[in-house]
Motif scaffolding. Structure first.
Motif, short mmCIF file in Angstrom:
data_model
loop_
_atom_site.label_atom_id
_atom_site.label_comp_id
_atom_site.label_asym_id
_atom_site.label_seq_id
_atom_site.Cartn_x
_atom_site.Cartn_y
_atom_site.Cartn_z
N ILE A 87 51.03 51.18 59.67
CA ILE A 87 51.99 50.39 60.59
C ILE A 87 51.18 50.59 61.98
O ILE A 87 51.26 49.55 62.78
CB ILE A 87 53.65 50.87 60.46
CG1 ILE A 87 53.90 50.27 59.23
CG2 ILE A 87 54.15 50.20 61.78
CD1 ILE A 87 55.32 50.85 58.88
N PHE A 88 50.86 51.57 62.43
CA PHE A 88 50.30 51.82 63.70
C PHE A 88 49.08 51.05 63.81
O PHE A 88 48.66 50.56 64.72
CB PHE A 88 49.88 53.26 63.99
CG PHE A 88 51.06 54.12 64.62
CD1 PHE A 88 51.57 53.80 65.81
CD2 PHE A 88 51.81 54.97 63.93
CE1 PHE A 88 52.66 54.57 66.45
CE2 PHE A 88 52.87 55.45 64.41
CZ PHE A 88 53.44 55.33 65.62
N LYS A 89 48.06 51.00 62.60
CA LYS A 89 46.82 50.03 62.69
C LYS A 89 47.31 48.79 62.73
O LYS A 89 46.67 48.02 63.52
CB LYS A 89 46.33 50.44 61.43
CG LYS A 89 45.41 51.63 61.35
CD LYS A 89 44.56 51.95 59.97
CE LYS A 89 44.01 53.10 59.89
NZ LYS A 89 43.07 53.33 58.79
N ILE A 90 48.25 48.45 62.06
CA ILE A 90 48.82 46.78 62.42
C ILE A 90 48.94 46.57 63.81
O ILE A 90 49.09 45.40 64.24
CB ILE A 90 49.90 46.58 61.28
CG1 ILE A 90 49.39 46.65 59.80
CG2 ILE A 90 50.49 45.13 61.61
CD1 ILE A 90 50.46 46.32 58.83
N ILE A 143 50.29 40.19 70.33
CA ILE A 143 51.60 40.45 70.08
C ILE A 143 51.87 41.84 70.02
O ILE A 143 51.49 42.75 69.49
CB ILE A 143 51.84 39.94 68.39
CG1 ILE A 143 51.55 38.24 68.46
CG2 ILE A 143 53.17 40.15 68.09
CD1 ILE A 143 51.24 37.64 67.05
N ALA A 144 53.19 42.26 70.89
CA ALA A 144 53.52 43.38 70.85
C ALA A 144 54.86 43.63 69.81
O ALA A 144 55.67 42.75 70.08
CB ALA A 144 54.04 43.82 72.33
N ILE A 145 54.64 44.79 69.13
CA ILE A 145 55.71 45.17 68.31
C ILE A 145 56.25 46.44 68.56
O ILE A 145 55.51 47.25 68.98
CB ILE A 145 55.44 44.89 66.79
CG1 ILE A 145 54.22 45.77 66.24
CG2 ILE A 145 55.18 43.70 66.38
CD1 ILE A 145 53.77 45.91 64.99
N SER A 146 57.50 46.97 68.40
CA SER A 146 58.18 48.10 68.53
C SER A 146 58.09 48.85 67.29
O SER A 146 58.88 48.38 66.31
CB SER A 146 59.57 47.97 69.28
OG SER A 146 60.03 49.29 69.54
N LEU A 203 59.75 45.79 59.45
CA LEU A 203 59.20 45.48 58.11
C LEU A 203 59.34 43.99 58.08
O LEU A 203 58.50 43.21 57.48
CB LEU A 203 59.60 46.31 57.17
CG LEU A 203 58.93 47.96 57.18
CD1 LEU A 203 59.84 48.57 56.01
CD2 LEU A 203 57.60 48.02 57.12
N SER A 204 60.65 43.60 58.06
CA SER A 204 60.95 42.19 57.93
C SER A 204 60.22 41.27 59.04
O SER A 204 59.76 40.09 58.83
CB SER A 204 62.53 41.88 58.43
OG SER A 204 62.83 42.31 59.65
N GLN A 205 59.77 41.77 60.33
CA GLN A 205 59.33 41.22 61.34
C GLN A 205 57.56 40.85 60.89
O GLN A 205 56.97 40.07 61.26
CB GLN A 205 59.15 41.88 62.67
CG GLN A 205 60.48 41.52 63.35
CD GLN A 205 60.58 42.39 64.72
OE1 GLN A 205 59.66 42.99 65.06
NE2 GLN A 205 61.56 42.29 65.62
N LEU A 206 57.04 41.94 60.27
CA LEU A 206 55.83 41.99 59.89
C LEU A 206 55.72 40.91 58.92
O LEU A 206 54.60 40.45 58.56
CB LEU A 206 55.40 43.45 59.40
CG LEU A 206 55.17 44.51 60.43
CD1 LEU A 206 54.90 45.75 60.08
CD2 LEU A 206 54.20 44.22 61.60
N ILE A 207 56.61 41.07 57.78
CA ILE A 207 56.41 40.02 56.78
C ILE A 207 56.58 38.42 57.01
O ILE A 207 55.99 37.66 56.53
CB ILE A 207 57.46 40.55 55.54
CG1 ILE A 207 57.16 41.66 54.89
CG2 ILE A 207 57.71 39.13 54.63
CD1 ILE A 207 58.19 42.31 53.88
N GLU A 208 57.55 38.32 58.43
CA GLU A 208 57.79 37.10 58.74
C GLU A 208 56.46 36.80 59.21
O GLU A 208 55.93 35.31 59.61
CB GLU A 208 59.00 37.23 59.67
CG GLU A 208 59.23 35.93 60.52
CD GLU A 208 60.42 36.15 61.44
OE1 GLU A 208 60.30 35.69 62.47
OE2 GLU A 208 61.41 36.61 61.07
N MET A 209 55.68 37.67 59.96
CA MET A 209 54.46 37.06 60.65
C MET A 209 53.10 36.96 59.81
O MET A 209 51.93 36.75 60.03
CB MET A 209 53.96 38.19 61.72
CG MET A 209 54.93 37.90 63.17
SD MET A 209 54.28 38.84 64.14
CE MET A 209 54.58 40.66 63.75
#
Length: 129
Positions: free
Chosen positions: A14-17, A27-30, A37-43
């Motif tokens: 997740i840190f690598k992603i 794109i900045a994710i928290s 996880l749902s945001q990552l799947i959405e993207m």
């Protein structure tokens, strides 16, 4: 959404992603976001082969049960959004103002108050210049 416990490998991935998304797509994710996880799947629609490979590895690490649950949750959210947009489009013909329906062509303008000159204050008292 319930708290998800992830193992060390999935957290490193997740840190690598996160670093990859910031570097390539700005794109900045928290990491602390409960819906990460749902945001990552959405993207997953991003046109990036490296991201898709990392996301596939993450899906393997978190397990098919959680992935299926997250994808079904995303489907239900998208269905709710579609219903709300339909409702918003159907209600555009009338406007509500203080509980009363108005015609759509009537526009309420805010009352323009003359601006007063701001007064300087010192210890709670107005200061005259």
């Amino acid at each position: 959404m319930d708290i998800q416990v992830l193992d060390r490998k999935s957290v490193k991935l997740i840190f690598k992603i996160k670093k990859h998304l910031q570097a390539t797509h700005q794109i900045a994710i928290s990491i602390a976001d409960p819906d990460l996880l749902s945001q990552l799947i959405e993207m997953s629609q991003l046109d990036d082969a490296v991201y898709k490979d990392m996301l596939a590895d993450l899906k393997v690490l978190i397990g098919p049960e959680k992935v299926a649950a997250l994808e079904s949750q995303e489907q239900s959210i998208s269905n709710k959004e579609a219903v709300t947009t339909e409702l918003e489009q159907s209600s555009t013909s009338t406007l509500m103002y203080r509980g009363q329906k108005l015609k759509a062509d009537v526009i309420i303008d805010p009352v323009d108050k003359p601006k007063e000159k701001s007064r300087r204050m010192y210890r709670g008292h107005p200061v005259d210049d």
